[in-house]
Motif scaffolding. Sequence first.
Motif, PDB file in Angstrom:
ATOM      1  N   PHE A   1      -9.804-116.092  28.968  1.00  0.00           N
ATOM      2  CA  PHE A   1     -10.232-116.291  30.344  1.00  0.00           C
ATOM      3  C   PHE A   1     -11.457-115.456  30.703  1.00  0.00           C
ATOM      4  CE2 PHE A   1      -5.698-117.480  30.614  1.00  0.00           C
ATOM      5  CZ  PHE A   1      -5.866-118.778  31.059  1.00  0.00           C
ATOM      6  N   ASP A   2     -11.964-114.682  29.741  1.00  0.00           N
ATOM      7  CA  ASP A   2     -13.130-113.822  29.953  1.00  0.00           C
ATOM      8  C   ASP A   2     -12.982-113.008  31.242  1.00  0.00           C
ATOM      9  OD1 ASP A   2     -15.529-112.700  29.254  1.00  0.00           O
ATOM     10  OD2 ASP A   2     -16.711-114.196  30.348  1.00  0.00           O
ATOM     11  N   ILE A   3     -11.903-112.237  31.243  1.00  0.00           N
ATOM     12  CA  ILE A   3     -11.554-111.472  32.436  1.00  0.00           C
ATOM     13  C   ILE A   3     -12.097-110.058  32.327  1.00  0.00           C
ATOM     14  CG2 ILE A   3      -9.618-110.461  33.705  1.00  0.00           C
ATOM     15  CD1 ILE A   3      -8.018-112.913  33.027  1.00  0.00           C
ATOM     16  N   ASP A   4     -12.696-109.624  33.390  1.00  0.00           N
ATOM     17  CA  ASP A   4     -13.094-108.228  33.536  1.00  0.00           C
ATOM     18  C   ASP A   4     -12.307-107.663  34.706  1.00  0.00           C
ATOM     19  OD1 ASP A   4     -14.984-108.326  31.496  1.00  0.00           O
ATOM     20  OD2 ASP A   4     -16.538-109.064  32.857  1.00  0.00           O
ATOM     21  N   VAL A   5     -11.593-106.607  34.432  1.00  0.00           N
ATOM     22  CA  VAL A   5     -10.770-105.993  35.471  1.00  0.00           C
ATOM     23  C   VAL A   5     -11.534-104.803  36.038  1.00  0.00           C
ATOM     24  CG1 VAL A   5      -8.550-104.916  35.970  1.00  0.00           C
ATOM     25  CG2 VAL A   5      -8.683-106.723  34.270  1.00  0.00           C
ATOM     26  N   TYR A   6     -11.729-104.838  37.348  1.00  0.00           N
ATOM     27  CA  TYR A   6     -12.426-103.759  38.044  1.00  0.00           C
ATOM     28  C   TYR A   6     -11.455-103.019  38.939  1.00  0.00           C
ATOM     29  CZ  TYR A   6     -16.930-105.685  36.667  1.00  0.00           C
ATOM     30  OH  TYR A   6     -18.011-106.120  35.944  1.00  0.00           O
ATOM     31  N   MET A   7     -11.665-101.729  39.006  1.00  0.00           N
ATOM     32  CA  MET A   7     -10.933-100.910  39.952  1.00  0.00           C
ATOM     33  C   MET A   7     -11.988-100.215  40.796  1.00  0.00           C
ATOM     34  SD  MET A   7      -7.864 -98.288  39.087  1.00  0.00           S
ATOM     35  CE  MET A   7      -6.466 -99.364  39.049  1.00  0.00           C
ATOM     36  N   GLY A   8     -12.139-100.676  42.014  1.00  0.00           N
ATOM     37  CA  GLY A   8     -13.247-100.200  42.839  1.00  0.00           C
ATOM     38  C   GLY A   8     -14.526-100.790  42.279  1.00  0.00           C
ATOM     39  N   GLU A   9     -15.470 -99.942  41.936  1.00  0.00           N
ATOM     40  CA  GLU A   9     -16.739-100.371  41.338  1.00  0.00           C
ATOM     41  C   GLU A   9     -16.740-100.185  39.826  1.00  0.00           C
ATOM     42  OE1 GLU A   9     -19.614-101.501  42.904  1.00  0.00           O
ATOM     43  OE2 GLU A   9     -18.440-101.665  44.751  1.00  0.00           O
ATOM     44  N   GLU A  10     -15.661 -99.673  39.287  1.00  0.00           N
ATOM     45  CA  GLU A  10     -15.624 -99.294  37.872  1.00  0.00           C
ATOM     46  C   GLU A  10     -14.935-100.373  37.024  1.00  0.00           C
ATOM     47  OE1 GLU A  10     -13.673 -95.708  35.213  1.00  0.00           O
ATOM     48  OE2 GLU A  10     -13.943 -95.427  37.365  1.00  0.00           O
ATOM     49  N   LEU A  11     -15.589-100.734  35.919  1.00  0.00           N
ATOM     50  CA  LEU A  11     -15.024-101.700  34.983  1.00  0.00           C
ATOM     51  C   LEU A  11     -13.961-101.011  34.132  1.00  0.00           C
ATOM     52  CD1 LEU A  11     -15.120-104.494  33.567  1.00  0.00           C
ATOM     53  CD2 LEU A  11     -16.822-103.502  32.033  1.00  0.00           C
ATOM     54  N   ILE A  12     -12.805-101.625  34.061  1.00  0.00           N
ATOM     55  CA  ILE A  12     -11.699-101.038  33.288  1.00  0.00           C
ATOM     56  C   ILE A  12     -11.814-101.518  31.848  1.00  0.00           C
ATOM     57  CG2 ILE A  12      -9.201-100.956  33.055  1.00  0.00           C
ATOM     58  CD1 ILE A  12      -9.081-100.455  35.849  1.00  0.00           C
ATOM     59  N   GLU A  13     -11.525-100.626  30.919  1.00  0.00           N
ATOM     60  CA  GLU A  13     -11.591-100.954  29.493  1.00  0.00           C
ATOM     61  C   GLU A  13     -10.628-102.080  29.159  1.00  0.00           C
ATOM     62  OE1 GLU A  13     -10.385 -97.431  27.551  1.00  0.00           O
ATOM     63  OE2 GLU A  13     -11.997 -96.223  28.351  1.00  0.00           O
ATOM     64  N   PRO A  14     -10.943-102.825  28.088  1.00  0.00           N
ATOM     65  CA  PRO A  14     -10.028-103.919  27.706  1.00  0.00           C
ATOM     66  C   PRO A  14      -8.616-103.443  27.382  1.00  0.00           C
ATOM     67  CG  PRO A  14     -12.126-104.166  26.586  1.00  0.00           C
ATOM     68  CD  PRO A  14     -12.167-102.851  27.302  1.00  0.00           C
ATOM     69  N   LEU A  15      -8.504-102.254  26.813  1.00  0.00           N
ATOM     70  CA  LEU A  15      -7.170-101.741  26.482  1.00  0.00           C
ATOM     71  C   LEU A  15      -6.353-101.500  27.750  1.00  0.00           C
ATOM     72  CD1 LEU A  15      -5.360-100.930  24.178  1.00  0.00           C
ATOM     73  CD2 LEU A  15      -6.263 -98.635  24.338  1.00  0.00           C
ATOM     74  N   LYS A  16      -6.990-100.990  28.771  1.00  0.00           N
ATOM     75  CA  LYS A  16      -6.283-100.796  30.040  1.00  0.00           C
ATOM     76  C   LYS A  16      -6.014-102.133  30.710  1.00  0.00           C
ATOM     77  CE  LYS A  16      -7.909 -96.163  31.061  1.00  0.00           C
ATOM     78  NZ  LYS A  16      -8.710 -95.333  31.961  1.00  0.00           N
ATOM     79  N   ALA A  17      -6.904-103.084  30.517  1.00  0.00           N
ATOM     80  CA  ALA A  17      -6.672-104.411  31.085  1.00  0.00           C
ATOM     81  C   ALA A  17      -5.484-105.079  30.414  1.00  0.00           C
ATOM     82  CB  ALA A  17      -7.921-105.273  30.933  1.00  0.00           C
ATOM     83  N   ILE A  18      -5.333-104.816  29.120  1.00  0.00           N
ATOM     84  CA  ILE A  18      -4.179-105.371  28.397  1.00  0.00           C
ATOM     85  C   ILE A  18      -2.884-104.777  28.941  1.00  0.00           C
ATOM     86  CG2 ILE A  18      -3.039-105.393  26.139  1.00  0.00           C
ATOM     87  CD1 ILE A  18      -5.767-105.660  24.865  1.00  0.00           C
TER      88      ILE A  18
END
Length: 112
Positions: free
Chosen positions: A29-46
């Motif tokens: 799904f080519d998802i980028d997870v953001y918390m505030g303005e910060e991009l969360i690493e893929p491992l944290k997104a998993i």
Amino acid sequence: MSLFKSLLLAIIATLFLTYVLGTSFVEYFDIDVYMGEELIEPLKAISISALVVVILTLVAVAIVVSVFGTVIFLAMLVFGAVAMALLGAFWPIFMIAGVIWLCTRNKQRQYN
């Protein structure tokens, strides 16, 4: 299946599903997870999908344990009912057999 074996299999399944669903979910799904303005690493997104998988696995284990627990409980109830019915029907025979055994047993004593 014992509870420990079930738990071990559930943990292994959770780890496998976390890796497979987590990486494929994020990549497909080519998802980028953001918390505030910060991009969360893929491992944290998993870890977000891992939490969902852990909850689903715990629900599945609860269902399996409750179903097998109910079947085992019913089997024990049937066995107990049959045993009590047999004991209730044949108690005079058991009592007479016990008295005969007490009267005719071998009474060898050892003296020191």
